[in-house]
Scaffold this active site. Structure first.
Site, PDB file in Angstrom:
ATOM      1  N   ASP A 170      50.837  64.953  48.076  1.00 20.85           N
ATOM      2  CA  ASP A 170      50.311  63.680  48.332  1.00 20.85           C
ATOM      3  C   ASP A 170      48.781  63.639  47.512  1.00 20.85           C
ATOM      4  O   ASP A 170      48.362  62.147  47.024  1.00 20.85           O
ATOM      5  CB  ASP A 170      49.776  63.502  49.707  1.00 20.85           C
ATOM      6  CG  ASP A 170      48.816  62.175  50.107  1.00 20.85           C
ATOM      7  OD1 ASP A 170      50.008  61.432  49.398  1.00 20.85           O
ATOM      8  OD2 ASP A 170      48.545  62.664  51.013  1.00 20.85           O
TER       9      ASP A 170
ATOM     10  N   ARG B 280      50.670  56.520  38.345  1.00 24.70           N
ATOM     11  CA  ARG B 280      51.508  56.762  39.218  1.00 24.70           C
ATOM     12  C   ARG B 280      52.544  56.034  38.840  1.00 24.70           C
ATOM     13  O   ARG B 280      53.902  56.303  39.427  1.00 24.70           O
ATOM     14  CB  ARG B 280      50.467  55.801  40.388  1.00 24.70           C
ATOM     15  CG  ARG B 280      50.310  56.068  42.016  1.00 24.70           C
ATOM     16  CD  ARG B 280      49.763  55.699  41.962  1.00 24.70           C
ATOM     17  NE  ARG B 280      48.890  56.710  42.491  1.00 24.70           N
ATOM     18  CZ  ARG B 280      48.651  57.414  43.463  1.00 24.70           C
ATOM     19  NH1 ARG B 280      48.903  57.310  44.506  1.00 24.70           N
ATOM     20  NH2 ARG B 280      46.943  57.814  43.409  1.00 24.70           N
TER      21      ARG B 280
ATOM     22  N   CYS C 234      68.274  49.440  58.258  1.00 25.72           N
ATOM     23  CA  CYS C 234      67.065  49.138  58.502  1.00 25.72           C
ATOM     24  C   CYS C 234      67.660  47.637  59.583  1.00 25.72           C
ATOM     25  O   CYS C 234      67.148  47.558  60.443  1.00 25.72           O
ATOM     26  CB  CYS C 234      65.325  48.422  58.306  1.00 25.72           C
ATOM     27  SG  CYS C 234      64.287  49.943  57.846  1.00 25.72           S
TER      28      CYS C 234
ATOM     29  N   CYS D  22      45.499  47.847  58.212  1.00 26.74           N
ATOM     30  CA  CYS D  22      46.143  48.852  58.995  1.00 26.74           C
ATOM     31  C   CYS D  22      44.813  50.364  60.351  1.00 26.74           C
ATOM     32  O   CYS D  22      43.911  50.420  59.176  1.00 26.74           O
ATOM     33  CB  CYS D  22      46.684  49.967  57.163  1.00 26.74           C
ATOM     34  SG  CYS D  22      47.802  51.886  58.008  1.00 26.74           S
TER      35      CYS D  22
ATOM     36  N   CYS E 136      53.531  51.912  64.522  1.00 31.80           N
ATOM     37  CA  CYS E 136      54.218  51.672  63.576  1.00 31.80           C
ATOM     38  C   CYS E 136      55.938  52.837  63.129  1.00 31.80           C
ATOM     39  O   CYS E 136      56.872  52.708  63.757  1.00 31.80           O
ATOM     40  CB  CYS E 136      54.889  50.893  62.086  1.00 31.80           C
ATOM     41  SG  CYS E 136      53.503  52.410  60.879  1.00 31.80           S
TER      42      CYS E 136
END
Length: 382
Positions: A142, A67, A196, A222, A252
């Site tokens: 994904d 990963r 941001c 979450c 969010c």
């Protein structure tokens, strides 16, 4: 002797070709980065895992080495092409919180499974690109150990916001991502920078306070993790905070000011099924396994299975304060699934008057499953 340099003209032609193919397949964004462009990703992943923020997602630890880098997954990869498809909703999904007897399904899951949609389009692109370039290609959406968001940032699609999701100046928080790895050398795009600033709208919007700090997510709190990935009972302290969110959470994402730019010029954008925009909890509570599979055919919701989904719907029913949902919850108190029976107890405890629940609690005597008995104890019946 130094290694031969890539043919710049060939690079430009192949790069233009794949970007044209991306547009033809309806992708809103297509950018390219080098396969070795995210060296910092492994350290960030290690911190996430060491903190236990992945919860029960053990596959993240198991695939850690692959990963962390595209070249660990495929050593021959040279370029990574990142694709973005806008799926921004036509309305603010948070408005559904004002309808507690309706279920809130995350925007991304209100149509066909995007994994299937995007992978199909990427395979079309990959086939034509491989034939044109004479190079090897692999596509991922994904389900493989690919860190799509850091790669998308490195390619210039956007940046990982404080909510850890990808943000785009042109499409806000609403982007499906896919990737194509290739042995071809392509023209690279510049990475995106963080825009941001001091904004923390996404952090403040989280119902369960799942962000211990900006740019860090504790999946164990979450709602998306709890309602989709988590297979067991949900923490009783978190249940009231989940409200009527029965599959995922968009709060969010929806709170981000960049969403005002989340428009798509593509006619191939996925549109939400009308029956998944605000389904009735009463209807959903009545779904047996066959009806569940039929109703959610083609939807990613189907992947979590009927029992886990009904667990979520029962939790929403308990939060609804709607006495009309007592009858369907009672019907599920005798369900074959311990997970369903347990959450039915919790839901009925929230919905029933004390005397009514006391009468219902006499049924606890015939229960033997330890997790269901834990729910009876939580309800004060044992």
């Amino acid at each position: 002797m130094s290694p031969p340099q890539p043919d710049r003209r060939r690079q430009e032609k192949l790069t233009a070709f794949i970007k044209a193919e991306a547009a033809a397949q309806g992708f809103d964004l297509c950018r390219i980065t080098h396969a070795g462009s995210i060296p910092e990703a492994t350290a960030r992943l290690d911190t996430f895992l060491a903190d236990g923020h992945h919860g029960t997602m053990g596959w993240m630890e198991e695939t850690r080495d692959r990963r962390g880098s595209p070249t660990a997954l495929w050593p021959e990869a040279r370029s990574v092409v990142m694709f973005g498809l806008n799926y921004g909703p036509d309305e603010d999904p948070r408005a559904l919180q004002a309808k507690p007897s309706q279920g809130a399904i995350s925007v991304y899951a209100r149509n066909r499974d995007y994994h299937d949609v995007i992978k199909g389009r990427l395979k079309e692109i990959a086939t034509r690109f491989a034939a044109r370039a004479g190079e090897d290609v692999k596509v991922f959406v994904d389900t493989a150990p690919v860190m799509e968001k850091p790669l998308a940032e490195a390619a210039g699609l956007g940046w990982q916001g404080k909510h850890t999701n990808l943000l785009s100046r042109s499409h806000g928080s609403w982007l499906f991502l896919g990737s194509l790895f290739t042995t071809a050398d392509l023209i690279l795009d510049a990475p995106e920078v963080d825009h941001c600033g001091s904004c923390r709208a996404c952090l403040d919007a989280c119902p369960t306070n799942a962000f211990p700090a900006p740019y860090r997510l504790d999946a164990r709190r979450c709602i998306s993790y709890l309602t989709i990935e988590h297979k067991g009972p949900i923490d009783p302290d978190l249940r009231p905070l989940i409200g009527n969110r029965i599959y995922g959470c968009d709060d969010c994402l929806a709170a981000c000011p960049w969403n005002k730019f989340a428009v798509s010029a593509s006619e191939m954008k996925l549109k939400a099924r009308d029956d998944l925009k605000e389904p009735s909890l009463a209807f959903l509570l009545g779904l047996d396994d066959a009806a569940f599979r039929s109703f959610f055919s083609g939807s990613p919701v189907k992947r979590i299975g009927r029992d886990r989904f009904i667990r979520n719907v029962l939790m929403a029913a308990g939060n609804s304060a709607d006495p009309k949902l007592i009858a369907p919850c009672l019907a599920l108190a005798g369900d074959a699934s311990p997970m369903v029976r347990g959450m039915a107890i919790w839901a009925l405890k929230q919905l029933m008057q004390a005397e009514e629940f006391e009468r219902f609690a006499t049924s606890a005597q015939g229960e033997h499953d330890p997790e269901v008995l834990d729910e009876w104890r939580l309800a004060g019946a044992l």
